[in-house]
Design a protein around this motif. Sequence first.
Motif, PDB file in Angstrom:
ATOM      1  N   SER A 190       0.831  -1.209   0.000  1.00 22.64           N
ATOM      2  CA  SER A 190       0.000   0.000   0.000  1.00 22.64           C
ATOM      3  C   SER A 190       0.866   1.259   0.000  1.00 22.64           C
ATOM      4  O   SER A 190       0.507   2.271  -0.589  1.00 22.64           O
ATOM      5  N   ARG A 191       2.067   1.177   0.614  1.00 28.14           N
ATOM      6  CA  ARG A 191       2.982   2.327   0.599  1.00 28.14           C
ATOM      7  C   ARG A 191       3.450   2.609  -0.835  1.00 28.14           C
ATOM      8  O   ARG A 191       3.471   3.745  -1.280  1.00 28.14           O
ATOM      9  N   ALA A 192       3.767   1.537  -1.534  1.00 25.39           N
ATOM     10  CA  ALA A 192       4.222   1.696  -2.924  1.00 25.39           C
ATOM     11  C   ALA A 192       3.118   2.321  -3.777  1.00 25.39           C
ATOM     12  O   ALA A 192       3.369   3.207  -4.586  1.00 25.39           O
ATOM     13  N   LEU A 193       1.878   1.876  -3.556  1.00 22.58           N
ATOM     14  CA  LEU A 193       0.759   2.435  -4.314  1.00 22.58           C
ATOM     15  C   LEU A 193       0.550   3.907  -3.957  1.00 22.58           C
ATOM     16  O   LEU A 193       0.264   4.737  -4.811  1.00 22.58           O
ATOM     17  N   GLN A 194       0.730   4.192  -2.674  1.00 27.74           N
ATOM     18  CA  GLN A 194       0.552   5.565  -2.198  1.00 27.74           C
ATOM     19  C   GLN A 194       1.590   6.485  -2.845  1.00 27.74           C
ATOM     20  O   GLN A 194       1.260   7.564  -3.330  1.00 27.74           O
ATOM     21  N   GLN A 195       2.830   5.996  -2.882  1.00 30.04           N
ATOM     22  CA  GLN A 195       3.903   6.794  -3.485  1.00 30.04           C
ATOM     23  C   GLN A 195       3.591   7.093  -4.936  1.00 30.04           C
ATOM     24  O   GLN A 195       3.782   8.205  -5.418  1.00 30.04           O
ATOM     25  N   MET A 196       3.043   6.095  -5.604  1.00 28.01           N
ATOM     26  CA  MET A 196       2.690   6.292  -7.000  1.00 28.01           C
ATOM     27  C   MET A 196       1.563   7.322  -7.098  1.00 28.01           C
ATOM     28  O   MET A 196       1.573   8.202  -7.957  1.00 28.01           O
ATOM     29  N   SER A 197       0.625   7.237  -6.175  1.00 24.65           N
ATOM     30  CA  SER A 197      -0.502   8.177  -6.186  1.00 24.65           C
ATOM     31  C   SER A 197      -0.036   9.598  -5.935  1.00 24.65           C
ATOM     32  O   SER A 197      -0.627  10.553  -6.419  1.00 24.65           O
ATOM     33  N   ASN A 198       1.037   9.743  -5.151  1.00 23.83           N
ATOM     34  CA  ASN A 198       1.529  11.079  -4.832  1.00 23.83           C
ATOM     35  C   ASN A 198       2.285  11.716  -5.994  1.00 23.83           C
ATOM     36  O   ASN A 198       2.458  12.926  -6.034  1.00 23.83           O
ATOM     37  N   ALA A 199       2.727  10.888  -6.925  1.00 26.58           N
ATOM     38  CA  ALA A 199       3.504  11.447  -8.042  1.00 26.58           C
ATOM     39  C   ALA A 199       2.600  12.314  -8.922  1.00 26.58           C
ATOM     40  O   ALA A 199       1.440  11.967  -9.158  1.00 26.58           O
ATOM     41  N   THR A 200       3.157  13.441  -9.380  1.00 27.92           N
ATOM     42  CA  THR A 200       2.328  14.338 -10.202  1.00 27.92           C
ATOM     43  C   THR A 200       2.075  13.721 -11.575  1.00 27.92           C
ATOM     44  O   THR A 200       0.961  13.717 -12.067  1.00 27.92           O
ATOM     45  N   ILE A 201       3.130  13.208 -12.154  1.00 26.93           N
ATOM     46  CA  ILE A 201       2.948  12.575 -13.465  1.00 26.93           C
ATOM     47  C   ILE A 201       3.266  11.093 -13.316  1.00 26.93           C
ATOM     48  O   ILE A 201       4.282  10.717 -12.718  1.00 26.93           O
ATOM     49  N   ILE A 202       2.397  10.286 -13.841  1.00 24.27           N
ATOM     50  CA  ILE A 202       2.687   8.850 -13.774  1.00 24.27           C
ATOM     51  C   ILE A 202       3.270   8.410 -15.119  1.00 24.27           C
ATOM     52  O   ILE A 202       2.579   8.372 -16.131  1.00 24.27           O
ATOM     53  N   ASP A 203       4.549   8.138 -15.096  1.00 23.76           N
ATOM     54  CA  ASP A 203       5.189   7.681 -16.325  1.00 23.76           C
ATOM     55  C   ASP A 203       5.767   6.285 -16.083  1.00 23.76           C
ATOM     56  O   ASP A 203       5.553   5.687 -15.021  1.00 23.76           O
ATOM     57  N   GLU A 204       6.503   5.802 -17.047  1.00 17.51           N
ATOM     58  CA  GLU A 204       7.025   4.445 -16.924  1.00 17.51           C
ATOM     59  C   GLU A 204       7.949   4.280 -15.723  1.00 17.51           C
ATOM     60  O   GLU A 204       7.980   3.229 -15.104  1.00 17.51           O
ATOM     61  N   LYS A 205       8.673   5.328 -15.395  1.00 18.56           N
ATOM     62  CA  LYS A 205       9.610   5.237 -14.269  1.00 18.56           C
ATOM     63  C   LYS A 205       8.837   5.092 -12.949  1.00 18.56           C
ATOM     64  O   LYS A 205       9.190   4.269 -12.102  1.00 18.56           O
ATOM     65  N   VAL A 206       7.799   5.898 -12.816  1.00 18.40           N
ATOM     66  CA  VAL A 206       6.994   5.823 -11.588  1.00 18.40           C
ATOM     67  C   VAL A 206       6.378   4.425 -11.457  1.00 18.40           C
ATOM     68  O   VAL A 206       6.405   3.811 -10.386  1.00 18.40           O
ATOM     69  N   LEU A 207       5.860   3.920 -12.567  1.00 15.06           N
ATOM     70  CA  LEU A 207       5.269   2.575 -12.537  1.00 15.06           C
ATOM     71  C   LEU A 207       6.336   1.533 -12.196  1.00 15.06           C
ATOM     72  O   LEU A 207       6.119   0.651 -11.362  1.00 15.06           O
ATOM     73  N   SER A 208       7.505   1.680 -12.816  1.00 12.37           N
ATOM     74  CA  SER A 208       8.582   0.739 -12.579  1.00 12.37           C
ATOM     75  C   SER A 208       9.008   0.737 -11.113  1.00 12.37           C
ATOM     76  O   SER A 208       9.182  -0.323 -10.508  1.00 12.37           O
TER      77      SER A 208
END
Length: 296
Positions: free
Chosen positions: A11-29
């Motif tokens: 859930s922390r990993a998902l949260q971090q992704m949610s906090n990112a302004t732009i979701i790109d391949e790096k954020v997903l990775s």
Amino acid sequence: MVLAQLGGSISRALQQMSNATIIDEKVLSDCLNEISRALLQADVQFKMVRDMQSNIKRIVNFDDLAAGHNKRRIIQQAIFNELCKMLDPGKPSFTPKKGKTSVIMFVGLQGSGKTTTCTKYAYYHQKKGWKPALVCADTFRAGAFDQLKQNATKAKIPFYGSYTESDPVKIAAEGVERFKKENCDLIIVDTSGRHKQEAALFEEMRQVSEATKPDLVIFVMDGGIGQAAFDQAQAFKQSVAVGAVIVTKMDGHAKGGGALSAVAATKSPVIFIGTGEHMDEFEVFDVKPFVSRLLG
Ligand code: GDP
């Protein structure tokens, strides 16, 4: 890693992704790496984790996603679906049929909730009109027979055991024989969860299984065990044909992530969860709420 942490890391990993302004391949990775780390540390097989990663990357194809798409939601849904898939070994467990005799053997370490779960399983079926019976083949733990007897008496379920016989194989065989004659349709064999030597426990399980010829062997695991789940489940699977898993103590803080490992180790589905100490605190396993809790 303790179990509760598996859900926490995901859930922390998902949260971090949610906090990112732009979701790109790096954020997903980064998010997938974090989740994979948590799963690997919880002893989920490397291959399962790698497959999960590549499946999600395939589903969430950034080139194909139009600007308007909610990437966050798509990624979260893909992760959710992949975790659901990890809990599905691809084949259902043996399902006993009312009116036709089935022998069900329970295995698991001491303290996992095995004896309690045997009665819950019997009681669940009794309420649906079955004729269950309980056999106590745990001669190692002092008080095991008393505990089973007490539970069985409360639920008005016939039981078999002995205060004097020390051979669990003999008791198991006699109990199963007796209840077959009495036309019980669900004969449940509770076994020992501990022995002086670990190897002796697994040998005993093999012998009890050989003597009772169970239609189904159920591995009972405490929902709070993390990393240990894979090894435990695998060790039992190597001595007896484990065909289903029950996860207990899901009423506490445990997220139950060890179930992923148990499913991977035994290639068997989770069929019920224990949600309390009482006889009726027992639920048919439902994958979606389970994964939601894991992610929550
Ligand atoms: P065994 O040694 O594996 O046979 O374990 P027991 O059946 O004796 O259970 C060990 C302890 O766990 C007992 O205190 C049970 O009441 C408790 N227990 C079993 N299942 C559950 C459950 O689903 N929830 C909770 N809270 N406690 C449970």
